[in-house]
Design a protein around this motif. Structure first.
Motif, PDB file in Angstrom:
ATOM      1  N   VAL A 159       1.731  23.941  -1.759  1.00  0.00           N
ATOM      2  CA  VAL A 159       1.338  24.933  -0.754  1.00  0.00           C
ATOM      3  C   VAL A 159       0.458  26.001  -1.376  1.00  0.00           C
ATOM      4  N   ASP A 160       0.827  26.469  -2.566  1.00  0.00           N
ATOM      5  CA  ASP A 160       0.023  27.486  -3.247  1.00  0.00           C
ATOM      6  C   ASP A 160      -1.383  26.962  -3.545  1.00  0.00           C
ATOM      7  N   SER A 161      -1.481  25.674  -3.912  1.00  0.00           N
ATOM      8  CA  SER A 161      -2.789  25.107  -4.250  1.00  0.00           C
ATOM      9  C   SER A 161      -3.680  24.952  -3.029  1.00  0.00           C
ATOM     10  N   ILE A 162      -3.081  24.737  -1.864  1.00  0.00           N
ATOM     11  CA  ILE A 162      -3.841  24.576  -0.617  1.00  0.00           C
ATOM     12  C   ILE A 162      -4.100  25.926   0.041  1.00  0.00           C
ATOM     13  N   GLY A 163      -3.111  26.817  -0.042  1.00  0.00           N
ATOM     14  CA  GLY A 163      -3.264  28.145   0.524  1.00  0.00           C
ATOM     15  C   GLY A 163      -2.955  28.246   2.001  1.00  0.00           C
ATOM     16  N   ASP A 164      -2.325  27.235   2.575  1.00  0.00           N
ATOM     17  CA  ASP A 164      -2.023  27.237   4.014  1.00  0.00           C
ATOM     18  C   ASP A 164      -0.745  26.430   4.234  1.00  0.00           C
ATOM     19  N   ALA A 165       0.389  27.125   4.318  1.00  0.00           N
ATOM     20  CA  ALA A 165       1.683  26.441   4.426  1.00  0.00           C
ATOM     21  C   ALA A 165       1.791  25.645   5.720  1.00  0.00           C
ATOM     22  N   HIS A 166       1.335  26.211   6.827  1.00  0.00           N
ATOM     23  CA  HIS A 166       1.441  25.515   8.113  1.00  0.00           C
ATOM     24  C   HIS A 166       0.657  24.205   8.071  1.00  0.00           C
ATOM     25  N   LYS A 167      -0.532  24.236   7.484  1.00  0.00           N
ATOM     26  CA  LYS A 167      -1.351  23.026   7.380  1.00  0.00           C
ATOM     27  C   LYS A 167      -0.638  21.959   6.544  1.00  0.00           C
ATOM     28  N   VAL A 168      -0.020  22.368   5.448  1.00  0.00           N
ATOM     29  CA  VAL A 168       0.672  21.403   4.599  1.00  0.00           C
ATOM     30  C   VAL A 168       1.834  20.763   5.347  1.00  0.00           C
ATOM     31  N   ILE A 169       2.622  21.558   6.060  1.00  0.00           N
ATOM     32  CA  ILE A 169       3.746  20.991   6.805  1.00  0.00           C
ATOM     33  C   ILE A 169       3.241  20.080   7.912  1.00  0.00           C
ATOM     34  N   ASP A 170       2.150  20.463   8.567  1.00  0.00           N
ATOM     35  CA  ASP A 170       1.534  19.566   9.548  1.00  0.00           C
ATOM     36  C   ASP A 170       1.207  18.211   8.916  1.00  0.00           C
ATOM     37  N   MET A 171       0.681  18.228   7.698  1.00  0.00           N
ATOM     38  CA  MET A 171       0.307  16.983   7.033  1.00  0.00           C
ATOM     39  C   MET A 171       1.538  16.156   6.673  1.00  0.00           C
ATOM     40  N   LEU A 172       2.610  16.826   6.248  1.00  0.00           N
ATOM     41  CA  LEU A 172       3.854  16.106   5.953  1.00  0.00           C
ATOM     42  C   LEU A 172       4.391  15.412   7.203  1.00  0.00           C
ATOM     43  N   VAL A 173       4.332  16.109   8.325  1.00  0.00           N
ATOM     44  CA  VAL A 173       4.816  15.548   9.594  1.00  0.00           C
ATOM     45  C   VAL A 173       3.936  14.379  10.025  1.00  0.00           C
TER      46      VAL A 173
END
Length: 224
Positions: A159-173
């Motif tokens: 998440v820190d490397s991407i800088g967007d937690a919501h986007k990362v969780i969207d991708m996991l889903v």
């Protein structure tokens, strides 16, 4: 604000998406194109550790990589590997693939054209794409052994490397949904999905982490 429950659910998906394979020397390492140059860095690390004598980078561009990697994902990966000291003779490029299935099929064709025998593959992806890449390769290339690899990191570090937690969780889903629906569409092998992962996925869908979901008549949180 992302709730504590959502973070816990995201960690369930993160852990499930990683295969936990013990790596060993293979015929070739294949780096799947994406926005993440860490895939190329990990491929180089595995090469330097003697786990693969040859690297194949595969990927064209996508809406998320067109500006970041205008020459194509595979080309930028190759440039990164050369910058890190890998000889050009140890790198092949497949610059046309636009999805995971094409990554596998086109890389296989490149290796066949080059006359390189393959009995095992180190398949390198983003951390949350390990299981999807593995399931796709097992479907399309069943005669070789597939070992999944990615940059070792926690969800928080990613998440820190991407800088967007919501986007990362969207991708996991989104990646989990594909593991549920793609097997019956013939795109990958089916794998068991634990109930706690299904429940975490359903809660995250209900919380609105849905931007990477595909349109489907299947209710959220059910098995295919």
């Amino acid at each position: 604000m992302i709730s504590t429950q959502a973070w816990d659910d995201a960690r369930h998906l993160w852990d499930y998406h990683q295969m936990g394979h013990t790596l060993r020397p293979c015929s070739v390492a294949i780096g799947l194109g994406s926005h993440d140059l860490g895939v190329a860095d990990t491929a180089v690390d595995l090469y330097n550790r003697g786990l693969a004598p040859l690297l194949v980078f595969t990927g064209a561009t996508s809406p998320t990589t067109r500006e970041l990697m205008p020459r194509g994902e595979a080309i930028h990966y190759r440039e990164r590997a050369l910058e890190l000291g890998v000889p050009s003779s140890a790198v092949l490029v497949e610059p046309q693939a636009r999805n995971t299935g094409e990554n596998i099929r086109f890389s296989k064709a490149v290796l066949e054209t080059a006359g390189i025998p393959v009995s095992s593959v180190l398949l390198i992806s983003k951390p949350y794409e390990e299981r999807r890449a593995y399931a796709t390769a097992r479907k399309l290339w069943p005669e070789v052994e597939i070992l999944s690899a990615s940059t070792p990191m926690t969800l928080g570090e990613y998440v820190d490397s991407i800088g967007d937690a919501h986007k990362v969780i969207d991708m996991l889903v989104g990646a989990l949904q594909r593991l549920l629906i793609y097997p019956e569409q013939g795109f990958m092998i089916s794998q068991p999905v634990p109930d706690d992962v299904i429940q975490a996925y359903a809660r995250l869908c209900n919380e609105g982490f849905t931007s990477r979901l595909l349109a489907t008549d299947q209710p959220s949180g059910t098995r295919p």
